[in-house]
Scaffold this active site. Structure first.
Site, short mmCIF file in Angstrom:
data_model
loop_
_atom_site.label_atom_id
_atom_site.label_comp_id
_atom_site.label_asym_id
_atom_site.label_seq_id
_atom_site.Cartn_x
_atom_site.Cartn_y
_atom_site.Cartn_z
N SER A 17 0.86 -1.17 0.00
CA SER A 17 0.00 0.00 0.00
C SER A 17 0.90 1.22 0.00
CB SER A 17 -0.85 -0.02 1.28
OG SER A 17 -1.53 1.19 1.44
N TYR B 54 4.93 0.15 -3.58
CA TYR B 54 4.62 -0.91 -4.54
C TYR B 54 5.93 -1.50 -5.10
CZ TYR B 54 -0.05 1.31 -4.55
OH TYR B 54 -1.28 1.83 -4.19
N LYS C 101 -9.45 -5.00 -14.49
CA LYS C 101 -10.05 -4.40 -15.67
C LYS C 101 -10.31 -2.91 -15.41
CE LYS C 101 -13.73 -3.42 -14.40
NZ LYS C 101 -14.32 -2.69 -13.28
N1 LIG Z 1 -13.16 -7.31 -10.93
C1 LIG Z 1 -14.03 -6.67 -10.19
O1 LIG Z 1 -15.06 -7.20 -9.78
C2 LIG Z 1 -13.75 -5.25 -9.80
C3 LIG Z 1 -14.55 -4.62 -8.84
C4 LIG Z 1 -14.22 -3.34 -8.44
C5 LIG Z 1 -13.14 -2.70 -9.01
N2 LIG Z 1 -12.40 -3.33 -9.97
C6 LIG Z 1 -11.23 -2.66 -10.57
O2 LIG Z 1 -10.20 -2.63 -9.59
C7 LIG Z 1 -9.52 -1.38 -9.61
C8 LIG Z 1 -9.58 -0.80 -8.21
O3 LIG Z 1 -10.93 -0.59 -7.84
P1 LIG Z 1 -11.40 -0.49 -6.31
O4 LIG Z 1 -12.88 -0.40 -6.34
O5 LIG Z 1 -10.78 -1.53 -5.49
O6 LIG Z 1 -10.81 0.95 -5.93
P2 LIG Z 1 -10.40 1.49 -4.50
O7 LIG Z 1 -11.25 0.87 -3.44
O8 LIG Z 1 -10.38 2.96 -4.62
O9 LIG Z 1 -8.91 0.94 -4.31
C9 LIG Z 1 -7.89 1.30 -5.18
C10 LIG Z 1 -6.58 1.29 -4.41
O10 LIG Z 1 -5.54 1.72 -5.32
C11 LIG Z 1 -4.53 2.38 -4.58
N3 LIG Z 1 -4.17 3.66 -5.20
C12 LIG Z 1 -2.95 3.99 -5.71
N4 LIG Z 1 -2.93 5.22 -6.17
C13 LIG Z 1 -4.15 5.72 -5.96
C14 LIG Z 1 -4.72 7.00 -6.20
N5 LIG Z 1 -4.04 8.01 -6.76
N6 LIG Z 1 -6.01 7.17 -5.85
C15 LIG Z 1 -6.71 6.19 -5.29
N7 LIG Z 1 -6.20 4.96 -5.03
C16 LIG Z 1 -4.93 4.75 -5.34
C17 LIG Z 1 -5.05 2.55 -3.15
O11 LIG Z 1 -4.41 1.55 -2.39
P3 LIG Z 1 -3.32 1.90 -1.27
O12 LIG Z 1 -3.91 3.07 -0.51
O13 LIG Z 1 -3.31 0.65 -0.49
O14 LIG Z 1 -2.04 2.24 -1.93
C18 LIG Z 1 -6.53 2.24 -3.24
O15 LIG Z 1 -7.02 1.67 -2.06
C19 LIG Z 1 -10.20 -0.54 -10.70
O16 LIG Z 1 -9.43 -0.54 -11.85
C20 LIG Z 1 -11.53 -1.23 -10.95
O17 LIG Z 1 -11.94 -1.18 -12.32
C21 LIG Z 1 -12.69 -4.58 -10.35
#
Ligand SMILES: NC(=O)c1ccc[n+]([C@@H]2O[C@H](COP(=O)([O-])OP(=O)(O)OC[C@H]3O[C@@H](n4cnc5c(N)ncnc54)[C@H](OP(=O)(O)O)[C@@H]3O)[C@@H](O)[C@H]2O)c1
Length: 323
Positions: free
Chosen positions: A37, A59, A98
């Protein structure tokens, strides 16, 4: 090495990383060994929750860890290319969320780096590996109900507009198209292939991110009508109309679900017993590829990922959306 243990790392510990780690724990001969993270505290908490041996606050540190075989990239879309390349160059196999990247050019760069480093790269489009979706793909392939004539797929929910939420942040690829529109596009490409022509329409939030998007994909003998929206709850179903039957993936079509078959005025529901959230299927496929030293999935191929993002690029051009 049929049962070689695959040692996983996860980068970006948000919403989807938690779900992925939960399902990874159900997969045999796989282990979560490191998480990373931007915050050490967050990494430590995640490591305790999901039983990871190591936790990093960058990372890059995870990418360099020699105990990690494969990395799951779960950061926002706009970082997928950078974080995937970081891991590929450190000789890690990469399963990236994705959309694989923001546009076709970025996807092509990632594939080139994977090839240069002789490492496996796959887009984590989990629906492709779910039993109910594979069941529908078998129906399409076998032509047991004749040819597929149309696909109608939607994905929509209401979320209050909030510029602090990743979903709406245009600079990280926020908006309906890349976040959830990818799924209806996927349903069409997986069953009908690459379209001959596209038209699209969209509405926008005040910051320019798309709030909803309707897309029509035209094929020689078929059509796909697709929709994504962050403005309203929609059924989130996928309906496949064949010459001799209608096959519907019930809501929510992108996750483990049931299939309804309507033929000769009779309805039959097919159930698929799924005890997990559903991410274990893509993980198991990826693990098998690694054990077999494969560098590309025969299901989620590079061309498939390119087709999806190419359609998204074309839709963006039509609706006038640039990131
Ligand atoms: N396959 C599926 O079912 C599914 C479902 C939802 C999302 N997704 C995909 O997964 C990805 C992440 O989605 P999520 O819903 O998990 O998002 P999220 O809850 O916002 O998590 C994304 C993580 O990325 C990291 N990060 C690094 N740079 C960042 C920045 N500038 N702003 C925000 N976060 C940053 C953070 O982790 P750290 O703070 O730990 O560094 C954050 O917790 C997206 O591309 C989305 O399309 C896929």
């Amino acid at each position: 090495m049929k049962n070689k243990k695959i040692r996983w790392g996860i980068i970006g510990l948000g919403n989807i990383a938690n779900k992925f780690a939960t399902d990874l724990a159900t997969v045999e001969h796989a282990e979560l060994v490191a998480v990373a993270s931007r915050s050490q505290q967050k990494a430590d908490d995640f490591a305790v929750k999901h039983h990871s041996k190591k936790s990093y606050d960058t990372y890059a540190a995870l990418a360099k860890d020699v105990d990690v075989d494969a990395v799951y990239i779960a950061t926002p879309h706009s970082f997928h290319k950078e974080h995937s390349i970081l891991c590929l160059q450190n000789k890690k196999a990469v399963l990236c969320e994705k959309p694989l990247a923001m546009n076709l050019q970025e996807v092509a760069e990632m594939i080139a780096v994977a090839k240069e480093n002789n490492m496996l790269l796959m887009e984590a489009l989990w629906t492709f590996f779910l039993p109910h979706f594979r069941y529908v793909l078998d129906i399409v392939k076998s032509e047991k109900f004749g040819k597929l004539k149309s696909v109608e797929a939607d994905f929509g929910f209401f979320k209050e507009f909030d510029t602090k939420n990743r979903l709406f942040k245009k600079e990280v690829g926020g908006g309906s198209l890349l976040d959830i529109g990818i799924y209806p596009i996927f349903a069409a490409v997986a069953t009908l292939g690459k379209p001959d022509a596209i038209d699209a329409n969209a509405t926008f939030f005040e910051n320019g991110a798309d709030s909803s998007c309707t897309m029509n994909l035209y094929y020689k003998n078929a059509k796909a009508s697709l929709k994504s929206t962050l403005l309203e709850e929609t059924k989130t179903e996928a309906v496949f109309t064949f010459e001799k039957a209608i096959v519907k993936i019930n809501s929510q079509f992108h996750e483990p679900s049931t299939v309804l078959i309507i033929q000769n005025n009779k309805e039959e529901v097919i159930n698929f017993d799924c005890k997990t959230i559903g991410y274990n299927f893509e993980i198991e496929h990826f693990n098998q590829l690694q054990r077999a030293h494969k560098k590309e999935s025969p299901i989620m191929t590079f061309n498939f990922s390119k087709n999806i993002i190419n359609i998204a690029d074309k839709v963006r051009k039509i609706i006038g959306l640039a990131y």
